[in-house]
Design a protein around this motif. Structure first.
Motif, short mmCIF file in Angstrom:
data_model
loop_
_atom_site.label_atom_id
_atom_site.label_comp_id
_atom_site.label_asym_id
_atom_site.label_seq_id
_atom_site.Cartn_x
_atom_site.Cartn_y
_atom_site.Cartn_z
N LEU A 168 9.18 -7.16 -3.67
CA LEU A 168 10.44 -6.52 -3.50
C LEU A 168 9.62 -5.20 -3.46
N ALA A 169 10.80 -4.73 -3.12
CA ALA A 169 10.77 -2.98 -2.97
C ALA A 169 11.56 -2.58 -2.16
N GLY A 170 12.46 -1.16 -3.53
CA GLY A 170 13.82 -0.92 -2.95
C GLY A 170 13.86 0.53 -2.18
N ASP A 171 12.71 1.21 -2.61
CA ASP A 171 12.10 2.54 -0.67
C ASP A 171 10.37 2.65 -0.76
N LYS A 172 10.42 2.00 -0.10
CA LYS A 172 8.89 1.53 1.34
C LYS A 172 8.62 2.59 0.90
N ASN A 173 8.85 4.21 1.21
CA ASN A 173 8.50 5.49 0.97
C ASN A 173 7.54 5.38 -0.19
N PHE A 201 7.55 3.45 8.22
CA PHE A 201 8.32 2.88 8.09
C PHE A 201 9.76 3.13 8.73
N SER A 202 9.85 3.82 9.29
CA SER A 202 10.75 3.58 10.73
C SER A 202 11.51 2.98 11.52
N ARG A 203 9.89 2.31 11.67
CA ARG A 203 9.78 1.75 12.89
C ARG A 203 10.54 0.47 12.58
N ASP A 204 10.89 -0.31 13.87
CA ASP A 204 12.07 -1.95 13.57
C ASP A 204 10.80 -2.78 12.41
N GLU A 205 10.06 -2.86 12.82
CA GLU A 205 9.17 -4.05 12.71
C GLU A 205 7.39 -3.68 12.31
N ILE A 206 7.49 -4.16 11.56
CA ILE A 206 5.89 -3.80 11.01
C ILE A 206 5.39 -4.96 11.05
N ASP A 207 3.96 -5.48 11.65
CA ASP A 207 3.29 -6.96 11.93
C ASP A 207 1.86 -5.87 12.41
N HIS A 223 5.60 4.02 -6.58
CA HIS A 223 5.74 4.47 -7.78
C HIS A 223 7.06 5.01 -8.16
N SER A 224 8.30 4.08 -7.86
CA SER A 224 9.49 4.46 -8.01
C SER A 224 9.78 3.61 -9.10
N ARG A 225 9.04 2.18 -9.03
CA ARG A 225 9.37 1.24 -10.02
C ARG A 225 7.68 1.05 -10.84
N LYS A 226 7.31 1.88 -11.23
CA LYS A 226 6.00 2.21 -11.70
C LYS A 226 5.21 1.14 -12.30
N LEU A 227 5.65 0.45 -11.01
CA LEU A 227 4.32 -1.19 -10.79
C LEU A 227 3.25 -0.94 -9.70
N THR A 244 6.36 -6.00 7.67
CA THR A 244 7.58 -5.59 7.33
C THR A 244 8.86 -5.62 7.67
N LEU A 245 9.80 -5.95 7.93
CA LEU A 245 11.27 -5.19 8.77
C LEU A 245 12.29 -4.03 8.29
N LYS A 246 12.63 -3.02 8.84
CA LYS A 246 13.38 -2.18 8.45
C LYS A 246 14.45 -2.28 7.47
N GLY A 247 14.51 -1.82 6.96
CA GLY A 247 16.42 -2.01 6.80
C GLY A 247 16.59 -3.21 5.26
N LYS A 248 14.78 -3.94 5.45
CA LYS A 248 14.73 -5.11 4.46
C LYS A 248 14.09 -4.55 3.49
#
Length: 289
Positions: A168-173, A201-207, A223-227, A244-248
């Motif tokens: 789980l990651a809300g802000d991948k940046n 992470f602006s790409r639609d998909e990274i594989d 860093h946003s979750r300190k995890l 990963t997929l963009k927007g997920k």
């Protein structure tokens, strides 16, 4: 204090708990032996698309799907054995079949053992007799997955194995990566690029497949979750795949024992002689700071 509870949800769900550490693990044996949920200190570590999960016709997108007897896909979903073609869909069948719970333990840790045996359904697409035994161990902020692959056939057993964890990651940046490799192959274009520790992470998909890893330990700091999540795996896991997929709100960092199409190419394929077995482990550690 460790415990294992059973809840009848859509599927029978085993809930492993370390009450002292505030960590919990949910396992659904009949839905591919999958871990659907891992909580540490009340925080969700895994992502789960619950809508897909409730539909048995769809592959699970979330938790920690099991990859066996292949990782990735085959060209036209086909491989050839002794001159005969077989059809095997992406990531194999272990993530789709029901597993059987054979043991539970709640002393010093919460541990659940599951077994997948070959059957007529598997032998139609993968003509071997085998037994795969997994033990999920929860203790504190660590999740240990012990694996035992056993060839019950009279012929050598070729396979690759791995996992497809959705974190789980809300802000991948806000993610910082420590992946022990300086290059990756884009699995779409097949081009090899150098890796500087960052993803676009602006790409639609990274594989991306990291095949030249220099260590069996990788980590991702959110860093946003300190995890900080650390993935430690045995030597059999020779590459890491990032997807990963963009927007997920997830990213996947997947330990694979062999690359795509290894059942055809033989590249890094594991082959067990008749009666032989192989043991391996993968450990995930979640540290909050």
């Amino acid at each position: 204090m460790f415990s294992i509870a059973i809840q009848q949800q859509q599927y029978k769900t085993y809930i492993l708990s370390d009450e002292t550490a505030g960590s919990h693990l949910e396992v659904v044996p009949e839905r591919g032996g999958i871990i659907t949920r891992w909580q540490v200190k009340g925080e969700e570590i895994f992502y789960l698309d619950t809508e897909r999960f409730t539909n048995p016709e769809l592959s699970v997108r979330g938790g920690n799907p099991i990859l066996f007897p292949i990782c990735g896909n085959l060209p036209d979903n086909t491989y050839t054995l002794n001159g005969k073609p077989y059809t095997l869909k992406q990531h194999g069948f272990a993530r789709d079949l029901p597993w059987e719970v054979t043991d539970q333990l709640t002393t010093d840790k919460a541990a659940l053992t599951l077994v997948l045996n070959s059957n007529e359904q598997t032998k139609a697409v993968y003509p071997f007799d085998f037994q795969v035994v997994f033990t999920y161990e929860l203790q504190g902020n660590t999740l240990l997955i012990k694996q035992h692959y056993h060839n019950l056939s009279s012929t050598p057993l070729p396979f690759s194995a791995g996992f497809h964890p959705y974190f789980l990651a809300g802000d991948k940046n806000q993610l910082e990566f420590a992946i022990p490799s300086q290059e990756y192959q884009d699995q779409k274009t097949k081009e090899v690029h150098s890796f500087n520790g960052n993803f676009d992470f602006s790409r639609d998909e990274i594989d991306f497949a990291f095949g030249q890893i220099t260590s069996q330990s990788a980590s991702v700091t959110d860093h946003s979750r300190k995890l900080k999540l650390t993935l430690d795996s045995d030597d059999i896991f020779s590459l890491l795949v990032f997807w990963t997929l963009k927007g997920k709100e997830f990213y996947c960092l997947e330990p694979w024992s062999a690359p795509r199409n290894s059942l055809n190419t033989g590249e890094k394929l594991t082959v067990l002689e008749p009666g032989a077995s192989y043991t391996a482990s993968v450990k995930l550690t979640a540290d909050f700071f």
